[in-house]
Design an enzyme around this catalytic site. Structure first.
Site, short mmCIF file in Angstrom:
data_model
loop_
_atom_site.label_atom_id
_atom_site.label_comp_id
_atom_site.label_asym_id
_atom_site.label_seq_id
_atom_site.Cartn_x
_atom_site.Cartn_y
_atom_site.Cartn_z
N SER A 118 0.25 -1.05 -0.07
CA SER A 118 -0.06 0.11 -0.39
C SER A 118 0.95 1.53 -0.27
O SER A 118 0.64 2.46 -0.21
CB SER A 118 -0.70 0.27 1.18
OG SER A 118 -0.64 0.20 2.78
N LYS A 177 -6.80 4.19 8.66
CA LYS A 177 -5.67 4.87 8.51
C LYS A 177 -6.62 6.56 7.74
O LYS A 177 -5.62 7.64 8.36
CB LYS A 177 -5.43 4.20 6.50
CG LYS A 177 -4.49 2.99 6.28
CD LYS A 177 -4.41 2.28 5.14
CE LYS A 177 -3.14 1.13 4.99
NZ LYS A 177 -2.89 0.32 3.63
#
Length: 628
Positions: free
Chosen positions: A524, A567
């Site tokens: 990511s 996140k």
């Protein structure tokens, strides 16, 4: 010889008695021989009596008589010796029997006294008095007990999760569930209070007396032989030291009920259910299906009349175990047993925001009856995201404040910033958020996002680029501690850079660094890495109030990633204004999200438009060293 024979007859009469000797001689057909005047015939009678053998019929000659008399004497001597030993043994046996008889009488006497007076004596009564005295002495409640929420509305920052738990318990068809979330956010308290609310609802199957049985999955120990199993129950065989005396004497096995039966009709709450022994967890799943616990023992005899009825019922029908299982864990869902997950609804608790922690601190201070300096809640929120930890810091600062004010003979209850800072320094705490958003753009520094457990955090990715000494022979350096997947993202970024700019990254010496050396276990960070490289080469400043996440493909596409909500939480903690994420993850963002903007992107070019400024924009611009 005649006198010797007469003496031997007298010895036999002394041993057996005259009447018995005559009777024995009559049976052995030796009576006439005893009365004979002939010495050999009297010797023959003596042989029959001593050897007790009627088949001896030969009258001995006078020459054989001396030897025969010697043999008879030996036989009589042996008999007397044996008789003497037997008499001594019988005497010893009689003495021992008398001793045992006396011991038995004493035991009966003690038993009668015990039944009459009970099990107590002066020593036991003294110990009982000491225990009762100790039970009347207690300290104050712990800070967690004093400040624990008493109503569901008092659980801070988990409104949706609490409603979800209550909906699953208050239904006429309650569901087993697993609660995921970081530690110290109220999972156990929410489950307990939700059951209390469900008891009040008429449509709920929980009665007013429905139990809430709580156990820690890390402490559940059991014996594979089923000698002990506190969770499911076990069978104490007669040879087991914990068996009841009356059952052990009759050889009757006794089943011991476990926590699943104790929770019958209520809730069994297992904290840290992800840490349970896998085999024990599988046995628990079987109980969830059957709603009963079965017992078995090789010692059990259904035809034994000494077996109590309740034991027969347990072995025949098992013990009831109809309960709702609520498990709590700090593990990721993928780490939990799939069979358990398939039987349970899943509820996710969110990490606490700084505002939530500040609210918990203020409410805790209000319950303690103490004033706070205005900066105290915010200061505590900088060093923890756990409600439990925040309360502990508050409690320690409270105690420190009381001690200092007592020394100064003050009466005002006030917790100051200095009190909290002293606690933080003593505990060696560090600020939870080390990277924060700022308005000043920077070249070559991009803020990515990472996830650890259920908590997201901001990750600094920086890059530096210099023209290679020889065109086409540049190098790419990357800190290997970040992991192999992050290294692959760097190589993918080299392809995407050429795709987007037409320039070859081999013309530059590029160094990519993940600040702090954190290990990245996924791809990511790819979008952050390509943005940092392009920023470093093209001298384009990067917004420092924007965080990015997303995997990049070698065709310049932004691919979906995991942990989106975590996140976003990490970005909010760091004060970010915007989060750039893959377009395929947009559906995971709730409409009710507030306090931060979300920008889904499908390509790297689209992401760079939001992230990078022009070469002349922003502050912090440095001289062009790449020629780009």
């Amino acid at each position: 010889m005649s006198r010797q024979v007469g003496a031997l007859f007298n010895v036999l009469c002394d041993i057996y008695g005259t009447d018995k000797v005559v009777l024995k001689a009559s049976k052995l057909e030796a009576l006439d021989l005893m009365r004979s005047e002939a010495l050999p015939e009297r010797v023959l009678a003596l042989q029959k009596l001593v050897y007790e053998d009627p088949t001896i019929t030969d009258v001995p000659s006078e020459s054989d008589i001396p030897a025969i008399l010697v043999a008879i004497q030996e036989e009589i001597a042996e008999f007397i010796a044996r008789r003497t030993v037997e008499d001594k043994l019988e005497q010893r046996i009689a003495e021992k029997m008398q001793e045992r008889h006396e011991e038995y009488v004493q035991e009966i006497r003690r038993q009668v006294l015990k039944e009459g007076s009970g099990p107590e004596n002066a020593q036991t009564l003294k110990k009982l008095a000491i225990l009762e005295k100790l039970s009347h002495t207690s300290l104050s409640r712990t800070i967690m007990e004093a400040l624990r929420p008493r109503r569901l509305e008092e659980i801070v920052g988990q409104e949706q999760a609490v409603q979800s738990i209550l909906a699953k318990l208050a239904s006429p068809y309650p569901q087993h569930m697993i609660i995921y979330g970081p530690p110290g956010v109220g999972k156990t308290t929410a489950a307990r209070l939700a059951l209390e609310e469900a008891r009040k609802i008429s449509s709920s199957p929980f009665k007013a007396s429905a139990p809430f049985v709580e156990v820690d999955g890390t402490t559940l120990r059991w014996d594979p032989r089923e000698v002990t199993n506190p969770l499911l129950g076990s069978v104490h065989d007669p040879i087991y030291q914990g068996a009841r005396r009356d059952l052990a004497e009759n050889g009757v096995p006794e089943p011991k009920l476990g926590l699943v039966t104790e929770a019958h009709g209520g809730v069994l709450f297992i904290d840290e259910i992800g840490e349970m022994d896998p085999l024990l967890l599988n046995k628990l799943l079987k109980v969830l299906e059957d709603k009963r616990v079965e017992f078995d023992s090789s010692y059990y005899d259904p035809n034994d009349e000494s077996v109590p009825q309740y034991i027969k019922k347990l072995f025949t029908e098992g013990a009831p175990a109809d309960f709702i299982l609520i498990g709590a864990t700090t593990r990721e869902p993928e780490e939990i047993n799939p069979a358990l997950r398939s039987r349970c609804a899943e509820v996710f608790f969110e990490p606490l925001t700084p505002a939530d922690v500040e609210t918990i601190v203020r409410e805790g201070a209000e319950r303690l009856g103490v004033k706070l300096e205005p900066a105290v809640p915010g200061l505590i929120a900088e060093y923890t995201i756990e409600g439990r930890k925040a309360i502990n810091i508050l409690a320690e600062a409270y105690g420190l404040s009381l001690y200092q004010q007592q020394r100064k003979k003050g009466r005002r209850r006030l917790i100051t910033v200095a009190n909290v800072m002293q606690v933080i320094q003593n505990a060696r705490l560090t600020p939870y958020v080390t990277v924060r958003a700022k308005d000043t753009p920077e070249v070559g520094r991009v803020l990515g996002l990472a996830v650890a457990g259920f908590v997201g955090s901001v990750l600094e990715v920086e890059a530096m680029a210099f023209p290679a000494r020889e065109a086409g022979k540049g190098s790419i350096r990357f800190n290997e501690t970040a992991g192999s997947m992050a290294r692959d993202s760097v190589f993918n970024a080299a392809v995407v850079y050429r795709l987007l700019t037409g320039d070859d990254l081999a013309n530059y010496d590029v160094h990519v660094n993940v600040v702090g050396g954190g290990n990245i276990d996924g791809p990511s960070a790819g979008l952050a890495i390509i943005a940092a490289i392009i920023s470093a080469i093209q001298e384009r400043p990067v917004r420092q109030d924007v965080a990015v996440t997303g995997e990049i493909s070698i065709r310049g596409k932004v691919k979906p990633v995991g942990g989106v909500m975590e996140k976003i939480y990490g970005a909010k903690q760091a004060g970010m204004k915007l989060v750039i994420l893959p377009a395929e993850n947009a559906a995971e963002v709730p409409d009710s999200l507030q306090g931060i903007a979300i920008q889904p992107v499908a390509t790297v070019e689209e992401a760079l438009d939001y992230l990078l400024m022009g070469p002349g924009e922003g502050r912090g611009r440095r001289r062009n060293r790449t020629g780009a």
